[in-house]
Scaffold this motif. Structure first.
Motif, mmCIF file in Angstrom:
data_model
loop_
_atom_site.group_PDB
_atom_site.id
_atom_site.type_symbol
_atom_site.label_atom_id
_atom_site.label_comp_id
_atom_site.label_asym_id
_atom_site.label_seq_id
_atom_site.Cartn_x
_atom_site.Cartn_y
_atom_site.Cartn_z
ATOM 1 N N ARG A 298 -2.359 12.745 1.856
ATOM 2 C CA ARG A 298 -3.025 11.804 0.955
ATOM 3 C C ARG A 298 -3.385 10.517 1.699
ATOM 4 O O ARG A 298 -2.520 9.743 2.084
ATOM 5 N N SER A 299 -4.668 10.305 1.892
ATOM 6 C CA SER A 299 -5.204 9.053 2.390
ATOM 7 C C SER A 299 -5.971 8.413 1.232
ATOM 8 O O SER A 299 -5.855 8.857 0.084
ATOM 9 N N SER A 300 -6.745 7.371 1.519
ATOM 10 C CA SER A 300 -7.479 6.686 0.456
ATOM 11 C C SER A 300 -8.881 6.329 0.918
ATOM 12 O O SER A 300 -9.102 6.021 2.093
ATOM 13 N N ARG A 301 -9.798 6.359 -0.027
ATOM 14 C CA ARG A 301 -11.158 5.903 0.268
ATOM 15 C C ARG A 301 -11.239 4.380 0.242
ATOM 16 O O ARG A 301 -12.246 3.792 0.644
ATOM 17 N N VAL A 302 -10.178 3.707 -0.233
ATOM 18 C CA VAL A 302 -10.149 2.245 -0.301
ATOM 19 C C VAL A 302 -9.902 1.700 1.100
ATOM 20 O O VAL A 302 -8.954 2.122 1.772
ATOM 21 N N PRO A 303 -10.715 0.770 1.582
ATOM 22 C CA PRO A 303 -10.624 0.368 2.985
ATOM 23 C C PRO A 303 -9.420 -0.495 3.350
ATOM 24 O O PRO A 303 -9.117 -0.647 4.520
ATOM 25 N N GLN A 304 -8.723 -1.061 2.372
ATOM 26 C CA GLN A 304 -7.575 -1.900 2.703
ATOM 27 C C GLN A 304 -6.369 -1.480 1.875
ATOM 28 O O GLN A 304 -6.483 -0.807 0.863
ATOM 29 N N GLY A 305 -5.193 -1.932 2.342
ATOM 30 C CA GLY A 305 -3.953 -1.521 1.720
ATOM 31 C C GLY A 305 -3.391 -0.287 2.401
ATOM 32 O O GLY A 305 -3.775 0.056 3.515
ATOM 33 N N PHE A 306 -2.439 0.386 1.737
ATOM 34 C CA PHE A 306 -1.890 1.614 2.293
ATOM 35 C C PHE A 306 -1.352 2.490 1.172
ATOM 36 O O PHE A 306 -1.061 2.013 0.074
ATOM 37 N N VAL A 307 -1.249 3.776 1.477
ATOM 38 C CA VAL A 307 -0.828 4.751 0.482
ATOM 39 C C VAL A 307 0.700 4.785 0.424
ATOM 40 O O VAL A 307 1.367 4.992 1.445
ATOM 41 N N LEU A 308 1.251 4.588 -0.771
ATOM 42 C CA LEU A 308 2.695 4.616 -0.977
ATOM 43 C C LEU A 308 3.159 6.051 -1.240
ATOM 44 O O LEU A 308 2.564 6.767 -2.050
ATOM 45 N N ARG A 309 4.214 6.424 -0.559
ATOM 46 C CA ARG A 309 4.766 7.759 -0.769
ATOM 47 C C ARG A 309 5.457 7.834 -2.134
ATOM 48 O O ARG A 309 6.133 6.900 -2.566
ATOM 49 N N ASN A 310 5.285 8.962 -2.800
ATOM 50 C CA ASN A 310 5.871 9.229 -4.117
ATOM 51 C C ASN A 310 5.371 8.271 -5.198
ATOM 52 O O ASN A 310 6.011 8.116 -6.236
ATOM 53 N N ALA A 311 4.254 7.645 -4.948
ATOM 54 C CA ALA A 311 3.564 6.886 -5.990
ATOM 55 C C ALA A 311 2.280 7.645 -6.303
ATOM 56 O O ALA A 311 1.608 8.119 -5.399
ATOM 57 N N GLU A 312 1.934 7.765 -7.531
ATOM 58 C CA GLU A 312 0.815 8.573 -8.022
ATOM 59 C C GLU A 312 1.137 10.063 -8.025
ATOM 60 O O GLU A 312 0.837 10.776 -8.974
ATOM 61 N N GLN A 313 1.740 10.544 -6.942
ATOM 62 C CA GLN A 313 2.119 11.958 -6.866
ATOM 63 C C GLN A 313 3.539 12.077 -6.307
ATOM 64 O O GLN A 313 3.947 11.268 -5.450
ATOM 65 N N PRO A 314 4.311 13.084 -6.736
ATOM 66 C CA PRO A 314 5.668 13.288 -6.209
ATOM 67 C C PRO A 314 5.625 14.005 -4.865
ATOM 68 O O PRO A 314 5.864 15.217 -4.765
#
Length: 355
Positions: A298-314
């Motif tokens: 899981r990456s993101s199309r949003v250019p800033q920030g970062f993807v949190l593990r176990n947030a949004e999906q387990p």
């Protein structure tokens, strides 16, 4: 008028070079791959419409004779291609050529001229697979060499100055654009028509003014000599197949299924927000992971920030990986390299935290 402007620009660079004697004796190799910096337009007013990868390396160097006052400069033509057409085959070939160069005691630094479309990917890949403390600097331009106010000559001059600087050792692979020094890991192309095209959400490593680098931060993630990946251990001209699916509303599973059928070993989900996955897509991804062993990242199309593990999906429950702050295109490269070593999701996740 144009002739006078070019003459004035050349005189300015000559005076600038004369004031920078610190780097004069180092040996820098310019490795040309094509791109806009080697492009040519139909006229001097064509800054956005042109043909890339037309000018050979010797002409690039000779067009900025002032760089020879900074270092002993030589050139090789590794590729002659628009960077959007680079594949794993060209990427691996370039890495091997650069690796051979930095192993030579006579080479103090390397500059790679490159198209800006995939410059960040090449820089990040080299950052992961080349073991050296010598400066490796990627540079490009947003305007072809034939355009009014072409940015390539000064960018090349500055890149050579950086690669020739002893202060640039041990900083990983860098990108020099528009007087800014970026870490290969977190630089990205943020706009496609202006000369200040490259940005990093974590800021520049430093800036280069009149041939001298000024430093403000360093990259804390693993790179170059500290990397567990090494181009010398990668065989052949292909990496494990990893592909990207761009997230939006109203998605269908066909793209994921097609990549799985094509043999993808991992799929980067360039999700919305925090790398989000639509609830109607989750069953497809779970099935691909559980039944075919395909890594879901899981990456993101949003250019800033970062993807949190176990947030949004387990993620722990599903055995998925999060890309942390790496954008989808860089996540693809790290995933491909990770898959040359393991197919264990926990190990791959460790790599995404560390790199």
């Amino acid at each position: 008028m144009i002739h006078k402007a070019v003459k004035s620009f050349g005189l300015g660079l000559t005076l600038l070079a004369a004031s920078v004697s610190l780097y004069a004796k180092n040996n820098v190799v310019v490795v040309a791959t094509g791109g806009t910096i080697a492009g040519a337009g139909a006229s001097s007013t064509n800054s956005a419409t042109y043909t890339a990868a037309k000018v050979p390396v010797d002409a690039l160097i000779n067009a900025v004779p002032q760089i020879k006052d900074l270092a002993n400069v030589s050139g090789i033509q590794a590729l002659q291609i628009a960077s959007e057409s680079i594949t794993d085959k060209e990427l691996l070939s370039l890495a091997r050529q650069v690796n051979d160069l930095v192993k030579k005691p006579s080479v103090n630094g390397v500059v790679i001229t490159h198209g800006t479309d995939t410059l960040e990917e090449t820089a990040f890949f080299l950052n992961l697979v080349i073991h050296t403390d010598k400066p490796i600097v990627l540079v490009g331009s947003m305007r072809p060499s034939t355009a009014l106010s072409a940015d390539g000559p000064l960018n090349l001059y500055s890149a050579v100055a950086l690669a020739a600087s002893d202060e640039a050792k041990n900083k990983g692979v860098m990108v020099l654009m528009n007087d800014s020094i970026f870490a290969a890991r977190d630089v990205t192309k943020g706009i496609n028509i202006h000369t200040n095209a490259f940005v990093s959400q974590w800021g520049e490593l430093g800036t280069l003014v009149e041939g001298k680098p000024y430093w403000f931060r360093s990259s804390v993630k693993r790179h170059t000599n500290a990397s567990e990946f090494n181009i010398e251990n990668i065989k052949g001209d292909q990496l494990p197949l990893v592909q990207i699916v761009y997230g939006s509303d109203s998605m269908i599973p066909d793209a994921y299924l097609a990549y799985a059928k094509a043999g993808a070993k991992a799929i980067i989900n360039a999700g919305t927000g925090n790398g989000s996955v639509g609830n109607y897509i989750v069953p497809t991804l779970k099935k691909l992971h559980d039944e075919q062993g395909i890594q879901i990242i899981r990456s993101s199309r949003v250019p800033q920030g970062f993807v949190l593990r176990n947030a949004e999906q387990p993620d722990d429950q599903y055995g998925w990986v999060v890309a942390h702050d790496l954008n989808p295109q860089k996540a693809r490269l790290l995933a491909a390299l990770a898959l040359t070593k393991t197919n264990d999701a926990k190990e791959i996740q460790r790599m995404f935290w560390q790199y």
